[in-house]
Scaffold this motif. Structure first.
Motif, PDB file in Angstrom:
ATOM      1  N   ALA A 203      15.072  -7.287  -1.352  1.00 10.25           N
ATOM      2  CA  ALA A 203      16.525  -7.243  -1.203  1.00 10.25           C
ATOM      3  C   ALA A 203      17.060  -5.814  -1.246  1.00 10.25           C
ATOM      4  CB  ALA A 203      17.191  -8.080  -2.298  1.00 10.25           C
ATOM      5  N   HIS A 204      16.302  -4.883  -1.798  1.00  9.92           N
ATOM      6  CA  HIS A 204      16.733  -3.488  -1.861  1.00  9.92           C
ATOM      7  C   HIS A 204      16.515  -2.749  -0.540  1.00  9.92           C
ATOM      8  CE1 HIS A 204      16.676  -4.182  -6.226  1.00  9.92           C
ATOM      9  NE2 HIS A 204      17.400  -3.093  -6.344  1.00  9.92           N
ATOM     10  N   ILE A 205      15.681  -3.302   0.337  1.00  7.52           N
ATOM     11  CA  ILE A 205      15.331  -2.608   1.578  1.00  7.52           C
ATOM     12  C   ILE A 205      16.305  -3.031   2.671  1.00  7.52           C
ATOM     13  CG2 ILE A 205      13.468  -2.092   3.190  1.00  7.52           C
ATOM     14  CD1 ILE A 205      11.523  -3.199   1.087  1.00  7.52           C
ATOM     15  N   PRO A 206      16.908  -2.091   3.398  1.00  3.07           N
ATOM     16  CA  PRO A 206      17.850  -2.463   4.459  1.00  3.07           C
ATOM     17  C   PRO A 206      17.153  -3.233   5.576  1.00  3.07           C
ATOM     18  CG  PRO A 206      17.332  -0.110   4.535  1.00  3.07           C
ATOM     19  CD  PRO A 206      16.756  -0.634   3.262  1.00  3.07           C
ATOM     20  N   ALA A 207      17.920  -4.025   6.315  1.00  6.82           N
ATOM     21  CA  ALA A 207      17.357  -4.830   7.405  1.00  6.82           C
ATOM     22  C   ALA A 207      16.636  -3.938   8.408  1.00  6.82           C
ATOM     23  CB  ALA A 207      18.481  -5.606   8.095  1.00  6.82           C
ATOM     24  N   GLY A 208      15.392  -4.294   8.696  1.00  8.94           N
ATOM     25  CA  GLY A 208      14.604  -3.487   9.626  1.00  8.94           C
ATOM     26  C   GLY A 208      14.147  -2.168   9.056  1.00  8.94           C
ATOM     27  N   GLY A 209      14.328  -1.982   7.750  1.00  9.45           N
ATOM     28  CA  GLY A 209      13.991  -0.702   7.134  1.00  9.45           C
ATOM     29  C   GLY A 209      12.514  -0.557   6.828  1.00  9.45           C
ATOM     30  N   THR A 210      12.126   0.680   6.548  1.00 12.27           N
ATOM     31  CA  THR A 210      10.731   1.004   6.231  1.00 12.27           C
ATOM     32  C   THR A 210      10.662   1.536   4.808  1.00 12.27           C
ATOM     33  OG1 THR A 210      10.210   1.560   8.530  1.00 12.27           O
ATOM     34  CG2 THR A 210       8.747   2.441   6.840  1.00 12.27           C
ATOM     35  N   ILE A 211       9.708   1.026   4.054  1.00  9.41           N
ATOM     36  CA  ILE A 211       9.490   1.501   2.689  1.00  9.41           C
ATOM     37  C   ILE A 211       8.048   1.963   2.563  1.00  9.41           C
ATOM     38  CG2 ILE A 211       9.027  -0.865   1.893  1.00  9.41           C
ATOM     39  CD1 ILE A 211      10.027   0.022  -0.886  1.00  9.41           C
ATOM     40  N   VAL A 212       7.844   3.149   2.004  1.00  7.28           N
ATOM     41  CA  VAL A 212       6.501   3.656   1.747  1.00  7.28           C
ATOM     42  C   VAL A 212       6.219   3.466   0.263  1.00  7.28           C
ATOM     43  CG1 VAL A 212       7.395   6.009   1.453  1.00  7.28           C
ATOM     44  CG2 VAL A 212       4.959   5.666   1.853  1.00  7.28           C
ATOM     45  N   LEU A 213       5.039   2.963  -0.046  1.00 10.45           N
ATOM     46  CA  LEU A 213       4.639   2.744  -1.432  1.00 10.45           C
ATOM     47  C   LEU A 213       3.787   3.916  -1.889  1.00 10.45           C
ATOM     48  CD1 LEU A 213       3.752  -1.072  -1.394  1.00 10.45           C
ATOM     49  CD2 LEU A 213       5.923   0.033  -1.919  1.00 10.45           C
ATOM     50  N   LEU A 214       4.151   4.478  -3.012  1.00  6.10           N
ATOM     51  CA  LEU A 214       3.501   5.687  -3.505  1.00  6.10           C
ATOM     52  C   LEU A 214       3.120   5.484  -4.956  1.00  6.10           C
ATOM     53  CD1 LEU A 214       2.949   8.570  -2.362  1.00  6.10           C
ATOM     54  CD2 LEU A 214       5.062   9.278  -3.470  1.00  6.10           C
ATOM     55  N   GLY A 215       1.849   5.699  -5.272  1.00 10.08           N
ATOM     56  CA  GLY A 215       1.406   5.540  -6.649  1.00 10.08           C
ATOM     57  C   GLY A 215      -0.060   5.871  -6.786  1.00 10.08           C
ATOM     58  N   PRO A 216      -0.583   5.872  -8.016  1.00  8.60           N
ATOM     59  CA  PRO A 216      -1.987   6.217  -8.240  1.00  8.60           C
ATOM     60  C   PRO A 216      -2.915   5.102  -7.786  1.00  8.60           C
ATOM     61  CG  PRO A 216      -0.969   5.516 -10.290  1.00  8.60           C
ATOM     62  CD  PRO A 216       0.129   5.577  -9.281  1.00  8.60           C
ATOM     63  N   SER A 217      -4.189   5.422  -7.682  1.00 10.10           N
ATOM     64  CA  SER A 217      -5.184   4.415  -7.320  1.00 10.10           C
ATOM     65  C   SER A 217      -5.194   3.293  -8.344  1.00 10.10           C
ATOM     66  CB  SER A 217      -6.580   5.051  -7.242  1.00 10.10           C
ATOM     67  OG  SER A 217      -6.628   6.022  -6.230  1.00 10.10           O
ATOM     68  N   GLY A 218      -5.338   2.076  -7.867  1.00  9.06           N
ATOM     69  CA  GLY A 218      -5.394   0.937  -8.762  1.00  9.06           C
ATOM     70  C   GLY A 218      -4.051   0.506  -9.304  1.00  9.06           C
ATOM     71  N   ALA A 219      -2.950   1.021  -8.715  1.00  7.93           N
ATOM     72  CA  ALA A 219      -1.619   0.682  -9.217  1.00  7.93           C
ATOM     73  C   ALA A 219      -1.150  -0.684  -8.741  1.00  7.93           C
ATOM     74  CB  ALA A 219      -0.609   1.747  -8.797  1.00  7.93           C
ATOM     75  N   GLY A 220      -1.879  -1.289  -7.814  1.00  4.98           N
ATOM     76  CA  GLY A 220      -1.503  -2.613  -7.337  1.00  4.98           C
ATOM     77  C   GLY A 220      -0.710  -2.605  -6.055  1.00  4.98           C
ATOM     78  N   LYS A 221      -0.755  -1.487  -5.303  1.00  6.09           N
ATOM     79  CA  LYS A 221       0.022  -1.409  -4.067  1.00  6.09           C
ATOM     80  C   LYS A 221      -0.475  -2.423  -3.032  1.00  6.09           C
ATOM     81  CE  LYS A 221      -0.799   2.928  -3.217  1.00  6.09           C
ATOM     82  NZ  LYS A 221      -1.788   3.126  -4.313  1.00  6.09           N
ATOM     83  N   SER A 222      -1.794  -2.481  -2.831  1.00  4.15           N
ATOM     84  CA  SER A 222      -2.341  -3.388  -1.829  1.00  4.15           C
ATOM     85  C   SER A 222      -2.090  -4.849  -2.194  1.00  4.15           C
ATOM     86  CB  SER A 222      -3.850  -3.137  -1.657  1.00  4.15           C
ATOM     87  OG  SER A 222      -4.084  -1.833  -1.162  1.00  4.15           O
ATOM     88  N   THR A 223      -2.234  -5.183  -3.477  1.00  5.69           N
ATOM     89  CA  THR A 223      -1.950  -6.549  -3.925  1.00  5.69           C
ATOM     90  C   THR A 223      -0.489  -6.892  -3.689  1.00  5.69           C
ATOM     91  OG1 THR A 223      -3.653  -6.312  -5.628  1.00  5.69           O
ATOM     92  CG2 THR A 223      -2.108  -8.127  -5.880  1.00  5.69           C
TER      93      THR A 223
END
Length: 384
Positions: A203-223
């Motif tokens: 809900a925080h991402i605008p319609a059609g928007g792009t969000i990049v996920l940034l964090g350390p290895s094993g932070a759970g980004k892929s999950t």
């Protein structure tokens, strides 16, 4: 040139009234992006495209319903994941990248090796930077502030995403600390395993928007991405319990489209984040600190032991965390050092300044020694 067309992309529920049908709808091609292309026309260009992934020798680009492996742009400009590009035919009748559009936002860091003064662009044209904070390891305050500075400086809006809330009993404590530290930044708590917090995050991402996920290895980004997509599109790995190090399950930056039009960009785990020309980001993240520094009695206050220092007063009464103040100073020194390395004239001036200080200090030392000797000599004559 070897051009490989991918299979047609999955259908989407994006209405054709929301974006022009001539662009890759699933990958964030909105009316605003269409106008961006119209404002930057290019001769011989026939269609818009977007860089989905950067491989070693080719770019994976989406154009309409097709995924194409194309060589780097003819202009020689470096393209990164998220770039919008103009595509046109080449002499053989295949497609090629004719140019890269100006970026509306850009996430960058200083290249890893110490003496470098060059920037490494990690992502382009994102609307949000999701700073991923797992609760199954100690919270690193300085790292969080540093990453938020880079997020603010990118031109996108930062969003703190707390992951693995189901794995740790201290989740509430971590969330509270993050909210205090990331003042002005929205914070959402998620559990990809349970599906909690996913809708709130989207809900925080605008319609059609792009969000990049940034964090350390094993932070759970892929999950987290798998939970949002609804199926496994990213491999996941275990995290060691001893040092909280995870496997590098993501090896490249890649756009992942969602059926609702949101575009995700997963990134490999980032160990370090050297800032690059991030004054605007520091002003956003440390605006309260800079406001305090402007309230000191003396304009040239060094914020150490001077009377009327608003910074030291705030630290003494608990209004400013001493760790936060020292981290602010560290980031400022880092940016100043980078500016000196990138500006030869500034480097020479810096060296001259320090040379003068050394000479002055030497003179002062010799003057003090001479004055001491003369004082002893005068005292000796009086005794005689």
């Amino acid at each position: 040139m070897n051009t490989t067309s991918g299979s047609a992309l999955d259908s989407t529920n994006i209405s054709s009234t929301n974006a022009s049908s001539s662009g890759p709808l699933l990958y964030g091609y909105t009316p605003a992006v269409a106008r961006h292309f119209q404002n930057h026309p290019l001769p011989d260009a026939t269609e818009p495209g977007r860089v989905v992934r950067v491989d070693r020798n080719l770019l994976l680009v989406v154009a309409g319903p097709d995924l194409l492996h194309l060589p780097y742009p003819l202009t020689g400009k470096t393209a990164v994941t998220g770039d919008w590009v103009w595509i046109g035919p080449n002499r053989a009748g295949d497609r090629q990248i004719l140019g890269v559009l100006p970026r509306r936002s850009e996430l960058r860091r200083k290249r890893a090796f110490e003496d470098s003064s060059a920037a490494q662009v990690l992502a382009a044209n994102m609307d949000m930077v999701g700073v991923v904070v797992p609760v199954d390891r100690p919270l690193t305050h300085n790292r969080l502030e540093r990453t938020l500075v880079a997020a603010w400086d990118s031109g996108a809006t930062p969003l703190v995403i707390i992951t693995k809330a189901d794995l740790a009993e201290v989740a509430d404590d971590v969330v509270g600390k993050v909210i205090l530290q990331a003042a002005g930044v929205d914070v959402v708590t998620t559990s990809a395993e349970n599906g909690d917090g996913i809708d709130e995050m989207l809900a925080h991402i605008p319609a059609g928007g792009t969000i990049v996920l940034l964090g350390p290895s094993g932070a759970g980004k892929s999950t987290l991405i798998n939970a949002m997509v609804g199926r496994e599109v990213q491999h996941t790995g275990e995290v060691r319990t001893g040092d909280f190090k995870g496997k590098h399950t993501t090896t490249s930056r890649e756009l992942v489209p969602l059926p609702n039009g949101t575009v995700l960009m997963d990134t490999p785990g980032v160990r370090g984040f050297g800032l690059f020309d991030a004054e605007d980001g520091i002003a956003e993240m440390f605006g309260d600190v800079e406001a305090l520094a402007g309230q000191c009695r003396f304009a040239d206050c060094a914020h150490q032991s001077e009377p009327g220092c608003a910074v030291q007063e705030a630290i003494a009464d608990g209004g400013l965390e001493e760790r936060r103040w020292h981290n602010y100073l560290k980031l400022q020194r880092e940016l100043a050092a980078l500016a000196r390395r990138s500006d030869a004239a500034a480097q020479r001036a810096y060296q001259r300044e320090w040379h003068q200080k050394v000479v002055t200090a030497g003179k002062s030392q010799r003057w003090a020694e001479r004055e001491t000797a003369e004082r002893k000599d005068r005292a000796g004559r009086k005794r005689r």
